[in-house]
Design a protein around this motif. Structure first.
Motif, PDB file in Angstrom:
ATOM      1  N   HIS A  54       0.795  -1.225   0.000  1.00  0.00           N
ATOM      2  CA  HIS A  54       0.000   0.000   0.000  1.00  0.00           C
ATOM      3  C   HIS A  54       0.831   1.281   0.000  1.00  0.00           C
ATOM      4  O   HIS A  54       0.254   2.382  -0.005  1.00  0.00           O
ATOM      5  N   LYS A  55       2.149   1.127   0.016  1.00  0.00           N
ATOM      6  CA  LYS A  55       3.032   2.303  -0.046  1.00  0.00           C
ATOM      7  C   LYS A  55       2.759   3.296   1.087  1.00  0.00           C
ATOM      8  O   LYS A  55       2.666   4.510   0.877  1.00  0.00           O
ATOM      9  N   VAL A  56       2.607   2.757   2.293  1.00  0.00           N
ATOM     10  CA  VAL A  56       2.439   3.594   3.471  1.00  0.00           C
ATOM     11  C   VAL A  56       3.600   3.359   4.427  1.00  0.00           C
ATOM     12  O   VAL A  56       4.299   2.342   4.350  1.00  0.00           O
ATOM     13  N   LYS A  57       3.788   4.306   5.348  1.00  0.00           N
ATOM     14  CA  LYS A  57       4.844   4.173   6.344  1.00  0.00           C
ATOM     15  C   LYS A  57       4.313   3.363   7.515  1.00  0.00           C
ATOM     16  O   LYS A  57       3.250   3.670   8.067  1.00  0.00           O
ATOM     17  N   VAL A  58       5.044   2.322   7.892  1.00  0.00           N
ATOM     18  CA  VAL A  58       4.615   1.465   8.989  1.00  0.00           C
ATOM     19  C   VAL A  58       5.751   1.326   9.997  1.00  0.00           C
ATOM     20  O   VAL A  58       6.830   0.850   9.667  1.00  0.00           O
ATOM     21  N   ILE A  59       5.499   1.751  11.215  1.00  0.00           N
ATOM     22  CA  ILE A  59       6.472   1.673  12.304  1.00  0.00           C
ATOM     23  C   ILE A  59       6.062   0.550  13.254  1.00  0.00           C
ATOM     24  O   ILE A  59       4.879   0.409  13.582  1.00  0.00           O
ATOM     25  N   VAL A  60       7.027  -0.212  13.711  1.00  0.00           N
ATOM     26  CA  VAL A  60       6.775  -1.321  14.638  1.00  0.00           C
ATOM     27  C   VAL A  60       7.344  -0.983  16.007  1.00  0.00           C
ATOM     28  O   VAL A  60       8.504  -0.563  16.119  1.00  0.00           O
ATOM     29  N   ILE A  61       6.525  -1.153  17.045  1.00  0.00           N
ATOM     30  CA  ILE A  61       6.985  -0.980  18.422  1.00  0.00           C
ATOM     31  C   ILE A  61       6.576  -2.224  19.203  1.00  0.00           C
ATOM     32  O   ILE A  61       5.386  -2.438  19.445  1.00  0.00           O
ATOM     33  N   ALA A  62       7.550  -3.033  19.558  1.00  0.00           N
ATOM     34  CA  ALA A  62       7.274  -4.249  20.329  1.00  0.00           C
ATOM     35  C   ALA A  62       7.302  -3.903  21.815  1.00  0.00           C
ATOM     36  O   ALA A  62       8.339  -3.486  22.344  1.00  0.00           O
TER      37      ALA A  62
END
Length: 261
Positions: A54-62
């Motif tokens: 989808h060409k979006v910015k995705v940030i991961v926080i565990a």
């Protein structure tokens, strides 16, 4: 109306179930994402798929949100990455099932800390951002369990009743301040919820798909509703308590949820 494109949504409990469905749906609407859960590997896999597709910015926080100080740690991490949250989805939560005294006290304490304390703390931490541009939104995942006490799931039902009451109060406080607040009340849903609970006996009625629940929630948010019970059957069941005594309703719920063994 709520515009998703080029905004950022923070989703807790994003690694599976309803949280994961929210991630897919919002990414398709070109909404950037901050995905929060304990399972970092699953979050990274999901983030890669969504960002590529989808060409979006995705940030991961565990992060484990049930531990003290989790909300401030989460806020600090978001601020460190210079992100602003426009839509907060408090989805993380779990249930316990069985006779109250036989269920682990430690586990039930964690249930209260995640389902209530973390939700309140995270909401409080991000409210300034959500209010700043008068176009923010909050979706707090409650349950149809919120509409009556739930024998054998006493703590879970009580936590979800809290979430419903808390969310509707915030809706009333903020509806003229440009902040939409919605309590999402799904019934039985096709997720790993009942695996965590440890018994399919806690499931009442037919199960909806997570995508159906999410679509209903986003439509309700866009309309500015205070809460949504997902599904006609679930809506009708939730209304029963308005017409019969609490004792009568408790008898029905107790027999329905009673452990079979």
């Amino acid at each position: 109306m709520f515009i998703y494109s080029n905004k950022t949504a923070l989703i807790t409990g994003a690694s599976s179930g309803i949280g994961e469905a929210f991630a897919y749906s919002l990414a398709a609407k070109k909404c950037n994402l901050i995905l929060v859960a304990r399972n970092e590997a699953k979050l990274k896999t999901l983030a890669t798929e969504l960002s590529v597709t989808h060409k979006v910015k995705v940030i991961v926080i565990a992060q484990d949100l049930s531990v003290p100080g989790a909300s401030q740690a989460l806020l600090h991490e978001v601020q460190k990455q210079h992100l602003k949250v426009d839509l907060l989805i408090n989805n993380a939560g779990f249930a316990t099932y069985g006779y109250f005294e036989q269920v682990s006290g430690k586990r039930q304490h964690e249930e209260v800390m995640l389902n209530i304390a973390a939700l309140v703390d995270i909401t409080h931490a991000f409210m300034p951002d959500l209010l700043r541009n008068r176009d923010g939104g909050i979706i707090n995942v409650s349950s149809t369990a919120a509409f009556q006490p739930d024998p054998y799931m006493a703590v879970y039902g009580a936590t979800k009743a809290f979430v419903l009451s808390f969310s509707e109060a915030l809706w009333a406080e903020n509806r003229k301040r440009g902040l939409k607040v919605l309590a999402l009340c799904p019934g039985a849903t096709e997720t790993s919820f009942f695996d965590v609970v440890g018994s399919s006996e806690a499931s009442v009625g037919s199960r909806q798909s997570p995508n159906t629940v999410v679509n209903n929630a986003l439509r309700a948010l866009e309309k500015g509703r205070s809460h949504i019970i997902s599904g006609c059957q679930n809506y009708l069941v939730a209304q029963v308590s308005r017409f019969f005594s609490r004792r009568f309703i408790l008898g029905i719920v107790e027999r329905t949820l009673r452990p079979r063994n």
